[in-house]
Design an enzyme around this catalytic site. Structure first.
Site, PDB file in Angstrom:
ATOM      1  N   LYS A  54      61.408 -31.838  13.309  1.00 45.94           N
ATOM      2  CA  LYS A  54      62.217 -32.960  13.776  1.00 45.94           C
ATOM      3  C   LYS A  54      63.371 -33.243  12.832  1.00 45.94           C
ATOM      4  O   LYS A  54      64.487 -33.543  13.270  1.00 45.94           O
ATOM      5  CB  LYS A  54      61.324 -34.197  13.937  1.00 45.94           C
ATOM      6  CG  LYS A  54      60.357 -34.096  15.103  1.00 45.94           C
ATOM      7  CD  LYS A  54      59.287 -35.174  15.072  1.00 45.94           C
ATOM      8  CE  LYS A  54      58.292 -34.979  16.219  1.00 45.94           C
ATOM      9  NZ  LYS A  54      57.152 -35.903  16.152  1.00 45.94           N
ATOM     10  N   GLN A  98      54.591 -40.519  12.918  1.00 46.57           N
ATOM     11  CA  GLN A  98      53.876 -39.337  13.368  1.00 46.57           C
ATOM     12  C   GLN A  98      52.396 -39.668  13.579  1.00 46.57           C
ATOM     13  O   GLN A  98      51.708 -40.121  12.666  1.00 46.57           O
ATOM     14  CB  GLN A  98      54.024 -38.201  12.349  1.00 46.57           C
ATOM     15  CG  GLN A  98      53.403 -36.889  12.781  1.00 46.57           C
ATOM     16  CD  GLN A  98      54.131 -36.268  13.949  1.00 46.57           C
ATOM     17  OE1 GLN A  98      55.346 -36.262  14.015  1.00 46.57           O
ATOM     18  NE2 GLN A  98      53.379 -35.731  14.898  1.00 46.57           N
ATOM     19  N   ASP A 121      60.133 -43.476  20.391  1.00 43.45           N
ATOM     20  CA  ASP A 121      58.947 -42.842  20.973  1.00 43.45           C
ATOM     21  C   ASP A 121      58.493 -43.547  22.248  1.00 43.45           C
ATOM     22  O   ASP A 121      57.621 -43.059  22.961  1.00 43.45           O
ATOM     23  CB  ASP A 121      57.799 -42.850  19.954  1.00 43.45           C
ATOM     24  CG  ASP A 121      57.153 -41.482  19.802  1.00 43.45           C
ATOM     25  OD1 ASP A 121      57.644 -40.514  20.409  1.00 43.45           O
ATOM     26  OD2 ASP A 121      56.158 -41.379  19.075  1.00 43.45           O
TER      27      ASP A 121
END
Length: 298
Positions: A54, A98, A121
């Site tokens: 990422k 994460q 997200d």
């Protein structure tokens, strides 16, 4: 028939390129780069690889990458304090924690702490609520990427019968909502669904996100159905192999004989997740900086 192979890798590359152009234009207007902060707690090898990927993708897309790698025994209070600092940092437009987190941490409390305008997200209650209400907001990356592939393949989804196998908050539920918003007729199926193969057999669109290797077989599918395989599972190594091959939730070989189009694993939905994360970040950056983003620009 032989199914069309839906190339998520190629689509994702195009999306990342468009994000990069928008990010460069944003920098010129805002006087700074759009910024994505990724928080990793612990030393899980797979998570470390994801975070590294990422970060590289963010920089390649002309955006700033802020990586925060914390020890596995980081306390809930310290993690929430970091989220608070990132919420207040004007150089950060998106925050991604994460997952999964170590067992001693409360994942939902951590996600809830992210301010909605930086929730790239799409997992906070505000983001999920806006999606359920059909309002603009951040959408989880994997479902949105899957929807993009479906629309690219089929055009309008209006009136089509769709079955989503899986009801997670990460994929299944938001995927169903996105399909409803596209005017498809949607069924959510799961591990306790009775006569699952028969239900799937009625679908024009099948999205498999259940985490069971090659569960969906040829005789589950309607001829010509479009199949989006979100699953990624590593099989046990065969004799002479050091590691097993990656497969999805759909038996690709069998399904390709009857489906009209299907995503492979790997190379289907997977590449879309990071590409959409970058897309969400540049959208958030424009919103946070008060800069208009033309409708349909991305």
């Amino acid at each position: 028939m032989s199914a069309t192979r839906i190339d998520g890798k190629a689509f994702a590359a195009g999306l990342r390129e468009r994000v990069g152009v928008l990010a460069e234009e944003f920098s010129a207007k805002a006087g700074r780069k759009a910024g994505l902060a990724v928080v990793l707690v612990g030393d899980d090898p797979a998570s470390q690889v994801y975070v590294g990927s990422k970060g590289k993708a963010t920089v390649a897309a002309n955006m700033a990458s802020f990586e925060h790698k914390l020890a596995g025994d980081t306390s809930q209070a310290d993690l929430l304090a970091l989220i608070d600092r990132l919420n207040g940092d004007d150089s950060v437009d998106g925050i991604l924690v994460q997952l999964p987190l170590p067992d001693h941490l409360d994942e939902q409390a951590v996600v809830d702490r992210i301010v909605p305008n930086k929730d790239v997200d799409g997992l906070t209650p505000v983001s999920t609520g806006r999606l359920a209400l059909g309002l603009n907001g951040m959408v989880p990356c994997t479902p949105l990427g899957s929807l993009m592939l479906l629309k690219d393949q089929l055009g309008s989804l209006e009136g089509l019968n769709a079955v989503v196998i899986g009801r997670s908050i990460l994929v299944g539920k938001p995927m169903a909502q996105l399909l409803l918003d596209a005017n498809a007729t949607v069924t959510i199926a799961h591990s306790r669904t009775k006569d699952l193969p028969e239900i799937v057999r009625r679908a024009d669109i099948v999205v498999a996100a259940v985490g069971r290797p090659e569960m969906v077989k040829r005789d589950w599918l309607k001829e010509g159905a479009t199949v989006i395989d979100v699953g990624i599972n590593r099989l046990a190594p065969a004799e002479g192999e050091t590691k097993g091959r990656l497969v999805g939730d759909v038996d690709f070989g069998e399904a390709s004989e009857v489906a009209g189009a299907i995503t492979p694993v790997p190379g289907g939905v997977g590449p879309m997740t990071i590409a959409v994360l970058l897309r969400n970040t540049i959208v958030a950056a424009h919103h946070n900086a008060g800069i208009d983003l033309a409708e349909g620009a991305i």
